[in-house]
Design a protein around this motif. Structure first.
Motif, PDB file in Angstrom:
ATOM      1  N   MET A 273     -42.011  -0.983  15.483  1.00 37.34           N
ATOM      2  CA  MET A 273     -42.942  -1.514  16.335  1.00 37.34           C
ATOM      3  C   MET A 273     -43.451  -2.892  15.537  1.00 37.34           C
ATOM      4  O   MET A 273     -43.270  -3.255  14.343  1.00 37.34           O
ATOM      5  N   ALA A 275     -45.071  -5.502  17.586  1.00 34.00           N
ATOM      6  CA  ALA A 275     -45.825  -5.694  18.327  1.00 34.00           C
ATOM      7  C   ALA A 275     -47.345  -6.484  17.102  1.00 34.00           C
ATOM      8  O   ALA A 275     -47.484  -6.119  16.562  1.00 34.00           O
ATOM      9  N   PRO A 306     -57.183   1.426  18.579  1.00 29.74           N
ATOM     10  CA  PRO A 306     -56.438   2.196  18.282  1.00 29.74           C
ATOM     11  C   PRO A 306     -54.901   1.587  17.207  1.00 29.74           C
ATOM     12  O   PRO A 306     -54.858   0.311  17.399  1.00 29.74           O
ATOM     13  N   PHE A 325     -43.872  -3.574  11.295  1.00 30.46           N
ATOM     14  CA  PHE A 325     -43.621  -5.181  10.586  1.00 30.46           C
ATOM     15  C   PHE A 325     -45.073  -4.441   9.623  1.00 30.46           C
ATOM     16  O   PHE A 325     -46.275  -4.379  10.313  1.00 30.46           O
ATOM     17  N   LYS A 339     -48.979  -0.234   3.733  1.00 29.13           N
ATOM     18  CA  LYS A 339     -49.172   0.065   4.618  1.00 29.13           C
ATOM     19  C   LYS A 339     -47.939   1.171   5.375  1.00 29.13           C
ATOM     20  O   LYS A 339     -48.386   2.337   6.380  1.00 29.13           O
TER      21      LYS A 339
HETATM   22  O1  C5P Z   1     -52.121  -2.941  10.193  1.00 30.87           O
HETATM   23  P1  C5P Z   1     -50.985  -4.114  10.303  1.00 30.87           P
HETATM   24  O2  C5P Z   1     -51.806  -4.596  11.460  1.00 30.87           O
HETATM   25  O3  C5P Z   1     -50.882  -5.347   9.222  1.00 30.87           O
HETATM   26  O4  C5P Z   1     -49.906  -3.462  10.769  1.00 30.87           O
HETATM   27  C1  C5P Z   1     -48.544  -4.088  11.091  1.00 30.87           C
HETATM   28  C2  C5P Z   1     -47.831  -2.552  11.219  1.00 30.87           C
HETATM   29  O5  C5P Z   1     -48.875  -1.401  12.241  1.00 30.87           O
HETATM   30  C3  C5P Z   1     -46.665  -3.467  12.935  1.00 30.87           C
HETATM   31  O6  C5P Z   1     -45.497  -2.491  12.957  1.00 30.87           O
HETATM   32  C4  C5P Z   1     -48.016  -3.386  14.010  1.00 30.87           C
HETATM   33  O7  C5P Z   1     -47.178  -3.394  15.257  1.00 30.87           O
HETATM   34  C5  C5P Z   1     -48.651  -2.437  14.378  1.00 30.87           C
HETATM   35  N1  C5P Z   1     -50.303  -2.487  14.086  1.00 30.87           N
HETATM   36  C6  C5P Z   1     -50.192  -1.032  15.198  1.00 30.87           C
HETATM   37  N2  C5P Z   1     -51.811  -0.896  16.449  1.00 30.87           N
HETATM   38  C7  C5P Z   1     -52.417  -1.965  15.348  1.00 30.87           C
HETATM   39  C8  C5P Z   1     -51.817  -3.057  14.803  1.00 30.87           C
HETATM   40  C9  C5P Z   1     -50.966  -2.517  13.923  1.00 30.87           C
HETATM   41  O8  C5P Z   1     -48.927  -0.333  16.027  1.00 30.87           O
HETATM   42  N3  C5P Z   1     -53.793  -1.797  16.858  1.00 30.87           N
END
Ligand code: C5P
Length: 400
Positions: A273, A275, A306, A325, A339
């Motif tokens: 992930m 993004a 989400p 990430f 996290k």
């Molecule tokens: O919680 P935070 O946004 O800092 O976490 C970062 C990680 O969670 C990244 O890997 C990001 O791609 C993923 N993420 C996600 N969906 C979200 C928020 C973050 O997949 N809504």
């Protein structure tokens, strides 16, 4: 191992061109089919006859044969090759490649090559250390060029330092490594998210972030190059995937990205992930363009999106690997670890906005990889294409 591999060898004008004769011998002995292309200057250092004899093929030096007008097509050479190795690659040729200059057959072939290009730099130590040359190396690494790195030692100038072309055996080993390592993600299907998301305010405006998708796309290219089947779910970015093994799914909003990920993840061995998903989206996007109300503040009501990573963490099976990430500005290690656990990730790639040259928009990144058992590995600042290799190594280890 190199049986049947088609290797195009490019030779430019450096004293170490004599060593390329040995490299060609090694390649032919290992069963590779070798063709060579030489720059004009290269012919001052080694004869086309030597190279033709060793490669068992005619050597290409000009765009056409002056005697019969036969056209030597760089396009054909570029399509023919499984790998294009330029050894020696002089500072001049490296600079020209960096800027897309194509004033000889060797260079036009670089522009039209569909395969990877490996460079074996060879130059004097001052040219090697020159900031321009170093920047050119970085730009090319970032574009996915491979390097058989120069070594330290005595140089033709009589000086001693870095700039000697790697020995033929070492370039040969790099080539073997490229073809061997190349397929270690074969039969693996990996989901990757990349880029920003856009959350609509009205038909012409959105909430988003500075993500360019460079890191996620670099990981996708690396895994695809190594035989992986990649499903790349990408927010709006300016880059396009190059490799045929990448199945691109374009999305805009976090909700769309979520839907695609939930759909594809159960068929994947792993997900990365990368993004930068918007955490919030406007509650009710307006169907018509919102008009300016002079003198009035505007309040945008945002609701949480989400959390894709966390949701995949919930449905993940024991056989699947999930990586995320973390871009942190404070208490980096602690936040990353938290996290990792809350989203049920197997590892998390931590990059900090405090590191110069790392994060959004840069071609380089400086990461640490934090694992579930609390162990972490820190890496130097390097091109994102190289960072992608470190992330691929971490993933491969867990997948196996
Ligand atoms: O919680 P935070 O946004 O800092 O976490 C970062 C990680 O969670 C990244 O890997 C990001 O791609 C993923 N993420 C996600 N969906 C979200 C928020 C973050 O997949 N809504």
């Amino acid at each position: 191992m190199l049986n049947g591999k088609k290797i195009l060898v490019g030779i430019t004008g450096g004293i170490s061109a004599y060593k390329t004769a040995s490299l060609i011998r090694l390649l032919v002995k290992a069963g590779a089919e070798v063709k060579a292309v030489m720059s004009g200057a290269a012919k001052q250092f080694i004869t086309p006859l030597t190279i033709a004899t060793l490669s068992k093929n005619p050597v290409y030096t000009d765009f056409f044969n002056p005697e019969n007008g036969e056209w030597h097509s760089h396009v054909k050479l570029g399509i023919w090759a499984d790998l294009y190795v330029i050894a020696p690659a002089t500072a001049n040729t490296i600079a020209k490649i960096t800027h897309g200059i194509a004033d000889n057959l060797l260079l036009t072939t670089v522009l039209s090559a569909r395969c990877k290009v490996m460079l074996a730099p060879a130059m004097d130590l001052d040219m090697y250390q020159n900031v321009v040359t170093q920047q050119n190396f970085n730009i090319l690494k970032n574009r996915g060029f491979l390097f058989a790195e120069a070594t330290e030692g005595e140089l033709a100038s009589g000086l001693s330092g870095k700039g000697r072309m790697a020995e033929p055996e070492d370039i040969f080993a790099e080539i073997e490594h490229y073809f061997a390592a190349n397929q270690d993600f074969k039969d693996k299907k990996i989901l990757i998210t990349a880029g920003p998301t856009r959350e609509k305010i009205d038909p012409v405006r959105f909430v988003s972030n500075y993500s360019t998708g460079k890191m996620g796309y670099a990981i996708a290219e690396e895994l695809a190059e190594r035989g992986g089947e990649v499903v790349l779910v990408s927010g709006p970015v300016d880059i396009k995937p190059k490799h045929a093994n990448i199945h691109l799914i374009n999305v805009e909003s976090a909700q769309e990205m979520y839907n695609e990920c939930i759909n594809h993840f159960p068929k994947c061995d792993a997900a990365i992930m990368s993004a930068a998903v918007a955490d919030y989206a406007p509650e009710k996007p307006a169907t018509d363009k919102i008009k300016r109300q002079p003198g009035q503040n505007m309040v945008l009501n945002l609701v949480p999106n989400p959390d894709i990573a966390a949701q995949l963490g919930k449905i993940k099976t024991d056989k699947q690997i999930l990586a995320g990430f973390a871009l942190e500005t404070e208490n980096e290690q602690y936040n990353a670890q938290k996290k990792l656990e809350s989203k049920n990730l197997d590892f998390i790639v931590l990059n900090s906005l405090n590191d110069k040259g790392a994060g959004f928009g840069f071609d380089t990144n400086k990461i640490s990889i934090v694992y579930r058992n609390g162990k972490s590995e820190s890496f130097a600042l390097k091109p994102k294409t190289e960072v992608a290799k470190d992330i691929a190594a971490a993933l491969l280890q867990l997948l196996n």
